[in-house]
Write a protein that holds these residues in place. Sequence first.
Motif, PDB file in Angstrom:
ATOM      1  N   VAL A 178     -21.585   4.160  -0.918  1.00  0.00           N
ATOM      2  CA  VAL A 178     -20.444   5.192  -1.089  1.00  0.00           C
ATOM      3  C   VAL A 178     -21.272   6.256  -1.907  1.00  0.00           C
ATOM      4  O   VAL A 178     -22.044   6.122  -2.704  1.00  0.00           O
ATOM      5  CB  VAL A 178     -19.222   4.566  -2.048  1.00  0.00           C
ATOM      6  N   ARG A 179     -20.362   7.354  -1.918  1.00  0.00           N
ATOM      7  CA  ARG A 179     -21.249   8.560  -2.326  1.00  0.00           C
ATOM      8  C   ARG A 179     -20.333   8.817  -3.983  1.00  0.00           C
ATOM      9  O   ARG A 179     -19.460   9.162  -4.015  1.00  0.00           O
ATOM     10  CB  ARG A 179     -20.836   9.842  -1.561  1.00  0.00           C
ATOM     11  N   LEU A 180     -21.387   8.464  -4.779  1.00  0.00           N
ATOM     12  CA  LEU A 180     -20.994   8.675  -6.354  1.00  0.00           C
ATOM     13  C   LEU A 180     -21.337   9.980  -6.765  1.00  0.00           C
ATOM     14  O   LEU A 180     -22.856  10.371  -6.724  1.00  0.00           O
ATOM     15  CB  LEU A 180     -21.264   7.521  -7.207  1.00  0.00           C
ATOM     16  N   GLY A 181     -20.865  10.719  -7.558  1.00  0.00           N
ATOM     17  CA  GLY A 181     -21.390  12.013  -8.492  1.00  0.00           C
ATOM     18  C   GLY A 181     -21.570  11.372  -9.739  1.00  0.00           C
ATOM     19  O   GLY A 181     -20.854  11.301 -10.786  1.00  0.00           O
ATOM     20  N   LEU A 182     -22.979  11.092 -10.312  1.00  0.00           N
ATOM     21  CA  LEU A 182     -23.136  10.445 -11.424  1.00  0.00           C
ATOM     22  C   LEU A 182     -24.265  11.355 -12.507  1.00  0.00           C
ATOM     23  O   LEU A 182     -25.047  11.833 -11.735  1.00  0.00           O
ATOM     24  CB  LEU A 182     -23.673   9.152 -11.446  1.00  0.00           C
ATOM     25  N   ASP A 183     -24.133  11.517 -13.598  1.00  0.00           N
ATOM     26  CA  ASP A 183     -24.776  12.132 -14.384  1.00  0.00           C
ATOM     27  C   ASP A 183     -26.309  11.517 -14.393  1.00  0.00           C
ATOM     28  O   ASP A 183     -26.628  10.316 -14.475  1.00  0.00           O
ATOM     29  CB  ASP A 183     -24.467  12.365 -15.766  1.00  0.00           C
ATOM     30  N   GLU A 184     -27.246  12.320 -14.188  1.00  0.00           N
ATOM     31  CA  GLU A 184     -28.720  11.712 -14.196  1.00  0.00           C
ATOM     32  C   GLU A 184     -29.132  10.866 -15.430  1.00  0.00           C
ATOM     33  O   GLU A 184     -30.014  10.148 -15.466  1.00  0.00           O
ATOM     34  CB  GLU A 184     -29.727  12.694 -13.745  1.00  0.00           C
ATOM     35  N   ARG A 185     -28.505  11.220 -16.625  1.00  0.00           N
ATOM     36  CA  ARG A 185     -28.998  10.474 -18.037  1.00  0.00           C
ATOM     37  C   ARG A 185     -28.263   9.488 -18.111  1.00  0.00           C
ATOM     38  O   ARG A 185     -28.551   8.129 -18.330  1.00  0.00           O
ATOM     39  CB  ARG A 185     -28.942  11.618 -18.975  1.00  0.00           C
ATOM     40  N   LEU A 186     -26.706   9.442 -18.046  1.00  0.00           N
ATOM     41  CA  LEU A 186     -26.086   8.418 -18.583  1.00  0.00           C
ATOM     42  C   LEU A 186     -25.468   7.572 -17.634  1.00  0.00           C
ATOM     43  O   LEU A 186     -24.895   6.707 -17.712  1.00  0.00           O
ATOM     44  CB  LEU A 186     -24.631   9.169 -19.201  1.00  0.00           C
ATOM     45  N   GLN A 187     -25.730   7.949 -16.161  1.00  0.00           N
ATOM     46  CA  GLN A 187     -25.075   7.273 -14.934  1.00  0.00           C
ATOM     47  C   GLN A 187     -23.347   7.116 -15.404  1.00  0.00           C
ATOM     48  O   GLN A 187     -22.653   6.118 -14.986  1.00  0.00           O
ATOM     49  CB  GLN A 187     -25.766   5.797 -15.051  1.00  0.00           C
ATOM     50  N   ALA A 188     -22.846   8.210 -15.685  1.00  0.00           N
ATOM     51  CA  ALA A 188     -21.471   8.203 -15.891  1.00  0.00           C
ATOM     52  C   ALA A 188     -21.025   9.488 -14.998  1.00  0.00           C
ATOM     53  O   ALA A 188     -21.859  10.174 -14.340  1.00  0.00           O
ATOM     54  CB  ALA A 188     -20.884   8.610 -17.476  1.00  0.00           C
ATOM     55  N   PRO A 189     -19.674   9.320 -14.706  1.00  0.00           N
ATOM     56  CA  PRO A 189     -19.178  10.561 -13.703  1.00  0.00           C
ATOM     57  C   PRO A 189     -19.666  11.784 -14.066  1.00  0.00           C
ATOM     58  O   PRO A 189     -19.643  12.005 -15.343  1.00  0.00           O
ATOM     59  CB  PRO A 189     -17.748  10.221 -13.625  1.00  0.00           C
ATOM     60  N   THR A 190     -19.973  12.888 -13.309  1.00  0.00           N
ATOM     61  CA  THR A 190     -20.582  14.153 -13.471  1.00  0.00           C
ATOM     62  C   THR A 190     -19.527  14.914 -14.643  1.00  0.00           C
ATOM     63  O   THR A 190     -20.122  15.558 -15.696  1.00  0.00           O
ATOM     64  CB  THR A 190     -20.975  14.812 -12.386  1.00  0.00           C
TER      65      THR A 190
END
Length: 455
Positions: free
Chosen positions: A321-333
């Motif tokens: 599935v297509r997640l939008g995650l922050d590249e540092r925290l792996q939290a939603p952008t």
Amino acid sequence: MNAPTTDQLPVVVVGAGPIGLAAAAHLIERGIEPLVLEAGPSAGTAVRAWAHVRLFSPWAEVTDPAAEKLLAPTGWTRPDGAAYPTGGDWAERYLQPLADVLGDRVRYSATVTGVARAGRDRIVDSGRDEQPFTVHIQRADGLEERITARAVIDASGTWSIPSPMGADGLPALGEKAAAERISYRVPDLHDPAVRARYAGKRTAVVGSGASAFTALALLADLARKEDGTHTVWILRRGIGANTYGGGEADQLPARGALGLRAKAAVDAGHAGAATGFRTQAVERDGDQLVLVSEDGRRLDPVDEAIVLTGFRPDLSFLSEVRLGLDERLQAPTALAPLIDPNVHSCGTVYPHGVNELSHPEHGVYLVGMKSYGRAPTFLAMTGYEQVRSITAAIAGDQEAAERVELTLPESGVCGGAGLFDEPEAAQSGEGEGCCAAPATLHIGIGAPATTSGAC
């Protein structure tokens, strides 16, 4: 027979912890059928793993209003709102009764191994949004199963993946080989076998968040009773004015008290600090371990190490599935800037919901501690507000989804960038993630259970 429309399908909730069960309660309140999939054998499996730890939030702040409405007809009475439950109390007196009310809407020993759009891998665009989700699970008997869902709420937490000792985010050299002398959890010193492991021993505690505070306080208590017990506190940064949290300024008194208790352990000499120490290697010295820093420093040998450097989300079953995650925290952008410990250290993040938790894949949501990725300081109240908003959005009530219905307590520790140069420096604990994960702390409030900084 006609196949059910997407709106007639259940919403799958991954995880029967506090936030997952609250999501199910809110869905029912909205007239939407939930199906909760729990990998463990009971409700709150992760919370039960730290049953000995006392939350730093009282009962009034760790029960969800929609869940209470479901429980009320059963004769359930909420415990004293001003009392502080342990993880075990939380599971037995709230989470399991709630799961029991949900009945067969909760399935145990059902491990989610994959989530995807029906007939579409993550590459395919055509017709994607019109397809329901397929959730792949593995049952306790080893058989596989596929479930079709209208939406997926992932409340599986981060408890299963503790961060390693190595300062670069990877295991230090020799860390895996020394696994029998390294723990990644706050010890339960009421257990005779666990107590014997640390009594009269020299133990390294790695980390600077609530879990580390808890371990320092517990080992200091043990040192007062067992000669030869000593702790070496390993910090990747120095000790400053905010090292021990907000203290008396914290609006969660138990959380502030925990930091003060850890400080007392250091001031009394039960723990010595090795600051600016970024572990690169773990070497053997007979039956003991020697920690080696990136700058070449070598500490005196220790008998045991307790590594409390945070937790990480398991994203493996969401790869299609297509997640939008922050590249540092792996939290939603959209959520990441609000919780990034590189930018700020406030224990309070303004309440947030569907707008901050949505992804490019419409209908998939990460909630609870998992929504914070590698960031700390999560509270159960935050998760309850998240699922209230998300379930309103699933039901089509956008006004309710965007409405804020929560005020969070201040930590008493706020500042600009650089106040905490390590994510675990502000860590709290949720046991499931909430409060999470667990960074749980013990402060000696109420009963003599281990107080941690959970929730």
